[in-house]
Scaffold this motif. Structure first.
Motif, PDB file in Angstrom:
ATOM      1  N   ILE A 238       4.091   9.921   8.664  1.00 15.67           N
ATOM      2  CA  ILE A 238       4.570   8.556   8.877  1.00 15.67           C
ATOM      3  C   ILE A 238       5.787   8.209   8.000  1.00 15.67           C
ATOM      4  CG2 ILE A 238       3.027   7.387   7.227  1.00 15.67           C
ATOM      5  CD1 ILE A 238       2.478   5.399   9.640  1.00 15.67           C
TER       6      ILE A 238
ATOM      7  N   ASN B  96       8.074   8.384   0.448  1.00 20.29           N
ATOM      8  CA  ASN B  96       9.160   9.065   1.155  1.00 20.29           C
ATOM      9  C   ASN B  96      10.109   8.003   1.741  1.00 20.29           C
ATOM     10  OD1 ASN B  96      10.781  10.522   2.852  1.00 20.29           O
ATOM     11  ND2 ASN B  96       9.117  11.613   3.881  1.00 20.29           N
TER      12      ASN B  96
ATOM     13  N   HIS C 294       6.166   3.144   8.857  1.00 22.55           N
ATOM     14  CA  HIS C 294       5.020   2.920   7.965  1.00 22.55           C
ATOM     15  C   HIS C 294       4.962   1.480   7.471  1.00 22.55           C
ATOM     16  CE1 HIS C 294       7.501   2.766   4.315  1.00 22.55           C
ATOM     17  NE2 HIS C 294       8.164   3.805   4.773  1.00 22.55           N
ATOM     18  N   GLY C 295       3.811   1.135   6.908  1.00 20.01           N
ATOM     19  CA  GLY C 295       3.639  -0.201   6.357  1.00 20.01           C
ATOM     20  C   GLY C 295       3.895  -0.209   4.859  1.00 20.01           C
ATOM     21  N   SER C 296       3.270  -1.140   4.167  1.00 18.79           N
ATOM     22  CA  SER C 296       3.593  -1.357   2.752  1.00 18.79           C
ATOM     23  C   SER C 296       2.930  -0.344   1.815  1.00 18.79           C
ATOM     24  CB  SER C 296       3.167  -2.771   2.359  1.00 18.79           C
ATOM     25  OG  SER C 296       1.773  -2.904   2.569  1.00 18.79           O
ATOM     26  N   ALA C 297       1.985   0.439   2.327  1.00 22.19           N
ATOM     27  CA  ALA C 297       1.296   1.490   1.545  1.00 22.19           C
ATOM     28  C   ALA C 297       1.026   1.055   0.106  1.00 22.19           C
ATOM     29  CB  ALA C 297       2.098   2.790   1.587  1.00 22.19           C
ATOM     30  N   PRO C 298       0.201   0.052  -0.113  1.00 21.39           N
ATOM     31  CA  PRO C 298      -0.003  -0.460  -1.468  1.00 21.39           C
ATOM     32  C   PRO C 298      -0.506   0.604  -2.450  1.00 21.39           C
ATOM     33  CG  PRO C 298      -1.237  -1.765   0.174  1.00 21.39           C
ATOM     34  CD  PRO C 298      -0.581  -0.666   0.911  1.00 21.39           C
ATOM     35  N   ASP C 299      -1.169   1.644  -1.919  1.00 26.72           N
ATOM     36  CA  ASP C 299      -1.663   2.720  -2.804  1.00 26.72           C
ATOM     37  C   ASP C 299      -0.528   3.481  -3.487  1.00 26.72           C
ATOM     38  OD1 ASP C 299      -1.155   3.504  -0.074  1.00 26.72           O
ATOM     39  OD2 ASP C 299      -2.112   5.443  -0.443  1.00 26.72           O
ATOM     40  N   LEU C 300       0.676   3.387  -2.945  1.00 25.37           N
ATOM     41  CA  LEU C 300       1.807   4.145  -3.515  1.00 25.37           C
ATOM     42  C   LEU C 300       2.805   3.260  -4.266  1.00 25.37           C
ATOM     43  CD1 LEU C 300       2.655   6.494  -0.472  1.00 25.37           C
ATOM     44  CD2 LEU C 300       0.956   6.821  -2.253  1.00 25.37           C
TER      45      LEU C 300
ATOM     46  N   VAL D 260       5.952  -5.355   5.268  1.00 25.21           N
ATOM     47  CA  VAL D 260       5.164  -6.469   4.745  1.00 25.21           C
ATOM     48  C   VAL D 260       3.679  -6.149   4.880  1.00 25.21           C
ATOM     49  CG1 VAL D 260       6.900  -8.295   5.095  1.00 25.21           C
ATOM     50  CG2 VAL D 260       5.228  -7.835   6.878  1.00 25.21           C
TER      51      VAL D 260
HETATM   52  P1  ATP Z   1       0.090  -1.876   5.946  1.00 29.28           P
HETATM   53  O1  ATP Z   1      -1.164  -2.664   5.910  1.00 29.28           O
HETATM   54  O2  ATP Z   1       1.261  -2.615   5.364  1.00 29.28           O
HETATM   55  O3  ATP Z   1       0.394  -1.285   7.291  1.00 29.28           O
HETATM   56  P2  ATP Z   1      -1.127   0.568   5.102  1.00 29.28           P
HETATM   57  O4  ATP Z   1      -1.198   1.262   3.783  1.00 29.28           O
HETATM   58  O5  ATP Z   1      -2.381   0.176   5.749  1.00 29.28           O
HETATM   59  O6  ATP Z   1      -0.113  -0.648   4.952  1.00 29.28           O
HETATM   60  P3  ATP Z   1       0.834   2.411   5.971  1.00 29.28           P
HETATM   61  O7  ATP Z   1       1.678   1.897   4.891  1.00 29.28           O
HETATM   62  O8  ATP Z   1       1.480   2.551   7.284  1.00 29.28           O
HETATM   63  O9  ATP Z   1      -0.428   1.530   6.165  1.00 29.28           O
HETATM   64  O10 ATP Z   1       0.381   3.856   5.530  1.00 29.28           O
HETATM   65  C1  ATP Z   1      -0.870   4.482   5.537  1.00 29.28           C
HETATM   66  C2  ATP Z   1      -0.837   5.557   4.460  1.00 29.28           C
HETATM   67  O11 ATP Z   1       0.193   6.524   4.724  1.00 29.28           O
HETATM   68  C3  ATP Z   1      -0.503   4.972   3.107  1.00 29.28           C
HETATM   69  O12 ATP Z   1      -1.657   4.537   2.464  1.00 29.28           O
HETATM   70  C4  ATP Z   1       0.183   6.101   2.391  1.00 29.28           C
HETATM   71  O13 ATP Z   1      -0.726   6.901   1.702  1.00 29.28           O
HETATM   72  C5  ATP Z   1       0.850   6.883   3.515  1.00 29.28           C
HETATM   73  N1  ATP Z   1       2.282   6.518   3.609  1.00 29.28           N
HETATM   74  C6  ATP Z   1       2.803   5.463   4.283  1.00 29.28           C
HETATM   75  N2  ATP Z   1       4.127   5.411   4.108  1.00 29.28           N
HETATM   76  C7  ATP Z   1       4.476   6.432   3.336  1.00 29.28           C
HETATM   77  C8  ATP Z   1       5.721   6.902   2.792  1.00 29.28           C
HETATM   78  N3  ATP Z   1       6.887   6.298   3.033  1.00 29.28           N
HETATM   79  N4  ATP Z   1       5.692   7.994   2.018  1.00 29.28           N
HETATM   80  C9  ATP Z   1       4.555   8.638   1.764  1.00 29.28           C
HETATM   81  N5  ATP Z   1       3.350   8.263   2.227  1.00 29.28           N
HETATM   82  C10 ATP Z   1       3.291   7.175   3.003  1.00 29.28           C
END
Ligand code: ATP
Length: 392
Positions: free
Chosen positions: A291, A324, A311-317, A84
């Protein structure tokens, strides 16, 4: 308490599925696929109940996580969660009202995170192999500096009453500042309880015993924060005496972070207070290849536990099909293991290990170009062709 039901020859489980935001739904889809494939061969039946909670649902309806949903989940066997978080929602709202609410409601006092470098995955620690990086971090999940008690003020006098409610205790805390001059102050309170510490340290020793691991390390900063972590250390020492067959090590967190990089092979099980656990597990995710590879579980052995990627929601992806899904797939395997379905869980772990070792399909974060879905398909394929599965 697990509520396993038997239907004929099958073990049946009711799982709450919360795909959530960002890449959550994409990685959860692959995790669910892997769990269903493995379950087919090991006489396991999963009944999924999907919940819409997350940013989209919140923005549309204003609802975060109603108590009625928690009541419903209370009768289920586990929660499988994507992630989330969404840039359209102020940071903290979804995390606090969904994630933390679940953790506190079910008193999930253990955060279990395996740190394993699979063969075929490259670690930033170039000289280390999969033999060197293979351990577990067990983090206390409800106390320490993360109890949410703090405040900010700019004045000479300040009074504030805080109410702290937790699964094992509740208390009022009265803060009173009487300064000799006006000052701006931010404060945050940390505390640990004997009961809260005992239960997580005992879990760590029992976990090591069950997995036949011969060493449990503790991490703290008892030399500086001596009241809080002095108590932690004392309880670790007392508990260790009940497990004479398991060796112990004591580390200050600064020394431990150095060893994570220089000698990760030293560790088998690390039990950590909440805040240091948060920090060292991100370091752990990095040395295990990123991660996207890391899986985690929020556990209460007597209630409903929750399994999720680190990992979190990684909105950039989001919606690019590049995420992954392996951390989520491995979290699914942890869930099956927790439910008592060890063989089903192993078949997923073996499939993941196989595709990583072969290295033919990889997502972008691991240096490849394969889509999220293709990785899921390959894991399913490997599960199907494993020679030692129960049924053909
Ligand atoms: P949130 O605020 O929900 O924690 P976030 O983007 O700040 O989201 P993460 O989602 O944990 O934090 O990830 C940080 C970065 O790591 C992402 O921006 C993404 O580029 C990369 N990342 C995270 N999860 C994956 C994944 N499953 N596969 C590939 N890259 C990932």
């Amino acid at each position: 308490m697990l509520k396993r039901k038997w239907i004929g020859e099958k073990n049946m489980y009711n799982i709450a599925l919360i795909p959530g935001d960002g890449i959550g739904p994409e990685v959860i889809r692959e995790g669910k696929k892997a769990i269903e494939a493995a379950s087919k061969y090991y006489d396991v039946k999963i009944n999924w109940k999907e919940f819409p909670f997350g940013a989209e649902h919140y923005l549309k309806t204003g609802e975060l996580l109603p108590d009625s949903a928690l009541k419903e989940i209370e009768n289920m066997d586990a929660i499988y969660l994507g992630a989330v978080g969404d840039p359209r929602v102020k940071p903290g709202i979804l995390e606090k009202e969904i994630l933390l609410k679940i953790r506190f409601y079910f008193d999930q006092f253990i955060n279990l995170r395996p740190v394993r470098l699979y063969q075929g995955v490259s670690s930033p620690l170039k000289e280390k192999t999969s033999k060197d990086i293979d351990f577990y971090v067990i983090r206390e999940n409800t106390e320490d500096f993360y109890i949410g008690i703090g405040g900010r003020f700019e004045s000479q006098n300040y009074q504030q009453k805080h109410i702290l409610e937790r699964g094992i205790f509740q208390t009022d805390i009265q803060i009173n500042f009487d300064l000799d001059r006006k000052e701006e102050i931010g404060y945050q309170l940390g505390l640990i309880t004997r009961t809260g510490t005992q239960r997580v340290i005992k879990y760590a020793f029992d976990f090591a015993k069950k997995k036949n691991l011969k060493n449990v390390s503790t991490v703290d900063k008892a030399n500086v924060l001596s009241d809080m972590y002095g108590l932690w250390r004392e309880i670790f020492r007392e508990t260790a005496m009940q497990y004479p067959q398991i060796m112990t090590d004591y580390f200050y967190v600064d020394a431990l972070t150095m060893l994570f990089v220089s000698h990760p092979e030293k560790f088998k099980v690390i039990v950590s207070p909440n805040m240091f656990g948060d920090i060292i597990t991100d370091l752990g995710a990095t040395i295990q290849g990123g991660i996207g590879m890391a899986a985690g579980a929020n556990i209460n052995p007597d209630s409903v536990s929750m399994f999720e990627p680190v990992h979190g929601s990684a909105p950039d992806l989001k919606n690019k099909s590049v995420a992954n899904p392996l951390g989520t797939i491995l979290a699914g395997a942890m869930m099956l293991d927790h439910l008592g379905e060890r063989e089903t869980a192993s078949s997923i772990e073996r499939a993941v290990a196989q595709i990583l070792q072969e290295g033919k399909v990889k997502t972008r974060d691991l240096g490849g170009k394969s889509s999220t879905q293709l990785i899921g398909d390959e894991v399913v394929m490997k599960i199907f062709i494993q020679p030692n599965r129960c049924k053909l």
